[in-house]
Structure formats: C-alpha cells, structure tokens
Write an enzyme that holds these catalytic residues in place. Structure first.
Site, PDB file in Angstrom:
ATOM      1  N   ASN A 235       0.131  -8.677  -6.966  1.00  0.00           N
ATOM      2  CA  ASN A 235      -0.975  -8.118  -6.212  1.00  0.00           C
ATOM      3  C   ASN A 235      -2.260  -8.798  -6.660  1.00  0.00           C
ATOM      4  O   ASN A 235      -2.839  -8.444  -7.678  1.00  0.00           O
ATOM      5  CB  ASN A 235      -1.017  -6.605  -6.485  1.00  0.00           C
ATOM      6  CG  ASN A 235      -2.099  -5.906  -5.717  1.00  0.00           C
ATOM      7  OD1 ASN A 235      -2.958  -6.537  -5.111  1.00  0.00           O
ATOM      8  ND2 ASN A 235      -2.063  -4.593  -5.745  1.00  0.00           N
TER       9      ASN A 235
ATOM     10  N   ARG B 110       1.549  -8.688  -2.324  1.00  0.00           N
ATOM     11  CA  ARG B 110       0.768  -7.780  -1.495  1.00  0.00           C
ATOM     12  C   ARG B 110      -0.249  -8.588  -0.698  1.00  0.00           C
ATOM     13  O   ARG B 110      -0.962  -9.422  -1.257  1.00  0.00           O
ATOM     14  CB  ARG B 110       0.024  -6.790  -2.379  1.00  0.00           C
ATOM     15  CG  ARG B 110      -0.850  -5.882  -1.579  1.00  0.00           C
ATOM     16  CD  ARG B 110      -1.773  -5.100  -2.450  1.00  0.00           C
ATOM     17  NE  ARG B 110      -2.541  -4.173  -1.634  1.00  0.00           N
ATOM     18  CZ  ARG B 110      -3.681  -3.648  -2.020  1.00  0.00           C
ATOM     19  NH1 ARG B 110      -4.179  -3.943  -3.187  1.00  0.00           N
ATOM     20  NH2 ARG B 110      -4.316  -2.814  -1.235  1.00  0.00           N
TER      21      ARG B 110
ATOM     22  N   HIS C 278      -3.764   0.805   2.881  1.00  0.00           N
ATOM     23  CA  HIS C 278      -2.961   1.599   1.926  1.00  0.00           C
ATOM     24  C   HIS C 278      -1.576   1.914   2.503  1.00  0.00           C
ATOM     25  O   HIS C 278      -0.927   2.869   2.067  1.00  0.00           O
ATOM     26  CB  HIS C 278      -3.606   2.969   1.609  1.00  0.00           C
ATOM     27  CG  HIS C 278      -4.898   2.919   0.874  1.00  0.00           C
ATOM     28  ND1 HIS C 278      -5.919   3.789   1.137  1.00  0.00           N
ATOM     29  CD2 HIS C 278      -5.336   2.123  -0.131  1.00  0.00           C
ATOM     30  CE1 HIS C 278      -6.935   3.538   0.332  1.00  0.00           C
ATOM     31  NE2 HIS C 278      -6.608   2.521  -0.447  1.00  0.00           N
TER      32      HIS C 278
ATOM     33  N   ARG D 151     -17.844   3.934  -0.967  1.00  0.00           N
ATOM     34  CA  ARG D 151     -17.925   3.615   0.471  1.00  0.00           C
ATOM     35  C   ARG D 151     -18.285   4.862   1.270  1.00  0.00           C
ATOM     36  O   ARG D 151     -17.808   5.955   0.971  1.00  0.00           O
ATOM     37  CB  ARG D 151     -16.575   3.081   0.967  1.00  0.00           C
ATOM     38  CG  ARG D 151     -16.249   1.701   0.445  1.00  0.00           C
ATOM     39  CD  ARG D 151     -14.863   1.260   0.870  1.00  0.00           C
ATOM     40  NE  ARG D 151     -14.091   0.819  -0.266  1.00  0.00           N
ATOM     41  CZ  ARG D 151     -12.772   0.694  -0.291  1.00  0.00           C
ATOM     42  NH1 ARG D 151     -12.049   0.980   0.779  1.00  0.00           N
ATOM     43  NH2 ARG D 151     -12.158   0.285  -1.380  1.00  0.00           N
TER      44      ARG D 151
ATOM     45  N   GLU E 136       3.133   1.372  -5.382  1.00  0.00           N
ATOM     46  CA  GLU E 136       3.087   0.299  -4.388  1.00  0.00           C
ATOM     47  C   GLU E 136       3.910  -0.905  -4.842  1.00  0.00           C
ATOM     48  O   GLU E 136       4.546  -1.568  -4.030  1.00  0.00           O
ATOM     49  CB  GLU E 136       1.633  -0.106  -4.126  1.00  0.00           C
ATOM     50  CG  GLU E 136       0.863   0.996  -3.412  1.00  0.00           C
ATOM     51  CD  GLU E 136      -0.640   0.807  -3.436  1.00  0.00           C
ATOM     52  OE1 GLU E 136      -1.201   0.411  -2.412  1.00  0.00           O
ATOM     53  OE2 GLU E 136      -1.262   1.090  -4.476  1.00  0.00           O
TER      54      GLU E 136
END
Ligand code: AMP
Length: 416
Positions: free
Chosen positions: A17, A101, A190, A251, A394
C-alpha cells in the site's frame, strides 16, 4: 496472461500500500492466512524517513535512514523482509504474488485485476482523477516490477466495490456532459474496508451476505459510510473525491457548493488554497481548533472545551444522518458495523451515534460497547438491528483478491 507466469509453490503473498509519503506492507502466508511480517515506512522524501518492521512473534525493528524516494523506501522494505534475523523470507522467489492497493480505478475497474501493460496504461489514465493518490500507487507497482519481473502483481482498487452503485446514487445533478466528458460522478472510496467488514459481519452473524442489509461505518481520519444491500454496495458517502460525505479529521465533508466561491471571494483564496483548506484545515480540526485526533478532542471536551464538544456532536450528527438515509434507501437494516481508528476504539463516539434510535431498532448495549479493537457484537440482545465492532483488515482483503486472481480459485474462508 496468467499462464505466462511460472507456477509457484509458495503461498506467501505480499500486500503493498504505497501512499505519497508512506508505505504499508504485509507478508502473509495464505495457506492459513498467517501474517508473517508487516511494516510501515513513513516520511518518504522528507527529513527523518523511518521504517518500522515487525516479524511475527518478534519485537518491532525500527530503522531511521534517509529515503529520498519510493525506490529507496522499497529497497529498505526488501532489506527488512529478507533480513536473516527479523525478515520473513529467504529470497524474493518465495513470494507467490504481490497485491497493490490502488486508490482510483474510475469506471474502468469494477474488481481487482492482474497487472499487465494495458492495465498500467489504464491506471495512468485514472491518475487524472486522483492526482495525489494514484501516482504513488503506480510508482510502487513499477518499482516492484523492476525488482521482481517474474512475480505476478494484482491491483486492488478502493473504488471497485462501489461500482455496483446504481446511477441514481452516483450521478450529480450538474450538466450531463460533465459526466460523459470528464467522468464527474460519485465513485466512493475505502471499498476494500467496507467489503471486508460486511463479509465478516455476515460470518459472525452466521448469515448469508446475499440476504442481508448492512450499513458499514468506516470512521478513521478519513471516514465514509456505505449501504450494502444483498452483498452489493448501493450507496456510499464519499463521492468524486474522498472529500464528500461525513465530517472527517481535517476534511469538510458535505458542503453547500456555493460556500467555496463565497469564501474564495471573502478570504481572497486561489483554487489551491481553497482546496487545501477544505482537505487539511476543516473537519473536526476546523470546528474545534484543537486537533483532528479524536483522543485529543475527547480530552478537551472533558475539560469543558465547547468547540471540541461541538466538533464531536457535528461528527456524530453526520454519521446518524447517513445511517438514517441508508435505512430508508434499503427499506431497513440488519446490521450496522463500526470500523477504522475511531469506529474501533472510540467508545464515547459509538455511544453518541447510536443514542436514541430505539424506535428504528438500533439499541446499543452500553456495557458491551466498552470494547476496543476486537470483533464484538455490541448491540443489546433485544435489538432488532445487530451492531458490530469489526477491526478492518484491508491488507488481508488485498491478499485474498490477489490469491484468487493468481490461482483462479476463491480463497478459503477462515474464521479469525
Ligand atoms: P485511521 O485513519 O483508521 O488510522 O484512524 C485514525 C484515528 O482514529 C485517529 O486520528 C484518532 O482520531 C482515532 N483513534 C485511534 N485510537 C483512538 C482511541 N483510543 N479513542 C478515540 N479515537 C481513536
């Protein structure tokens, strides 16, 4: 072409990743889904580059050494995983495959894919949509290909799981040409995490995923909620970019779009500055002025800091808002899952989110909820909706997809 790869005996997979300044990896023996080693490289191309590597059953090994770019970082990772003492492999030939990823697969990739030259070209085209994320992902793939030219590599996309969203979920109400010309639509992110926790929820509840309605709440520094009906994502809160939806660490999430032009005028901001503020100076950090980290916010909140209290309330309000919307969209819900940093660890936040929803069947067990970071059903026995805490994984999901693509066989399912 799968058949051009020599048959490999090893079931060891490397999940990879590669972000803009960090790189996470795991080496997993897929025979028993056994984690052999994992690690994290931080501050790539910055002062103080550092690798933290952990071999199964051994203490963490940390090495601070200059890493000017991703090639340097990958070299450090290889040194770590091949080291006779704290490494996990004797040679790179032991690796069966590498799973990467990739953040944005646009509409080109609705599932994971074996990487070949035409896939690489398509990834370059998608990079336009994710200029911060895809280039380092692509760089990581190319660096690995250089080092392991005969090892199959698979791309696993953050957006792929959401490609089942129907047009009424993914279209923005702006002129249609912007969709057809520029690909402006909602993509969602995600996806690997939402898919993993939804599958685990079905396993834990001993139910069939294809018969369930699940809402998955991935609440970390970045945060998103997904509606998963009969195993397929039908809606998710992130959109064209990971800026839409929930309030996040830094954010803004959903806004009236008119605010952007208004603030630009009032504060004399150029496009880059406005983007920077919405991505890095907003969210719970922006409201509280304290921190983007929920641990700091809770501490400040307990000390009476009203803006920290407000930030936590606004965050919870937005999660509840999406849960309500998705219950309406799916005409009910069987399970709600909490995952990622905040979802897995923040007892108080789960409490506020699930508070006072008994009339729609959501009843949290406040005692069971006092749990962190482990799989657990945290709803009351009489709750029509099951609430679950499921740590995301993940990397394992990337490895499972990679194994499936390289061997052509679906992975065995392991209870963990
Ligand atoms: P992630 O992006 O999934 O790694 O989540 C990171 C965030 O999880 C951090 O910024 C914290 O806000 C939050 N977090 C981690 N541990 C805790 C904890 N024990 N209590 C509350 N929040 C936590």
């Amino acid at each position: 072409d799968l058949h051009s790869f020599p048959t490999r005996r090893s079931s060891d997979l490397w999940s990879f990743n590669c972000g803009s300044s960090s790189l996470k990896y795991q080496v997993i023996d897929m025979e028993g889904e056994l984690l052999l080693a994992k690690g994290l490289v931080e501050r790539i191309s910055m002062e103080g580059s550092i690798i933290t590597h952990e071999k199964r059953c051994m203490d963490k090994w940390v090495n601070e050494t200059p890493m000017e770019n991703h090639d340097d970082a990958i070299e450090q990772v290889l040194n770590a995983i091949l080291d006779p003492e704290h490494g996990a492999l004797k040679s790179l030939d032991e690796l069966g495959a590498v799973g990467h990823r990739v953040v944005h697969g646009a509409e080109k990739f609705a599932s994971s894919v074996l990487i070949n030259s035409s896939v690489m070209e398509a990834l370059e085209e998608c990079a336009d949509l994710a200029p911060l994320h895809n280039p380092p992902n692509i760089h990581g793939i190319m660096a690995c290909q250089k080092l392991m030219p005969n090892t199959p590599m698979v791309a696993v996309f953050d957006t792929a799981f959401h490609q089942t969203m129907p047009p009424e979920s993914f279209m923005y109400a702006i002129p249609y040409e912007y969709y057809s010309k520029h690909g402006i639509r909602r993509y969602g992110f995600h996806g690997t995490s939402h898919k993993y926790v939804a599958q685990r929820a079905a396993q834990i509840m001993n139910n069939n995923l294809e018969e369930m309605k699940i809402i998955t709440c991935h609440l970390g520094n970045g945060a998103s909620v997904s509606a998963i009906k009969y195993g397929k994502c039908i809606d998710t809160s992130m959109g064209f970019t990971p800026l839409e939806g929930l309030v996040m660490g830094t954010r803004s999430g959903d806004l009236d779009p008119a605010i952007v032009t208004y603030i630009r005028e009032k504060e004399h901001l150029d496009i880059g500055e406005a983007n920077h503020i919405l991505n890095t100076q907003s969210g719970v950090l922006g409201i509280s002025g304290v921190s983007s980290d929920f641990r700091d916010l809770e501490e400040a909140s307990e000390e009476g800091n009203e803006r920290a209290q407000l930030a936590l309330k606004v965050f919870a309000h937005k999660v509840r808002f999406y849960i309500g919307a998705y219950i309406a969209e799916m005409n009910g819900v069987d399970a709600i899952v909490f995952t990622a940093g905040v979802g897995e660890n923040d007892i108080g936040m789960r409490d506020i989110i699930c508070n006072n929803m008994g009339n729609i069947g959501i009843k949290l067990d406040v005692v069971k909820n006092r749990t962190r970071g482990k799989e657990m059903i945290i709803s009351r026995d009489d709750s029509p909706v099951t609430i679950l805490l499921i740590p995301t994984n993940e990397e394992l999901m990337i490895a499972r997809d990679t194994l499936e693509i390289v061997t052509g066989k679906p992975p065995r399912s392991y209870a963990m």
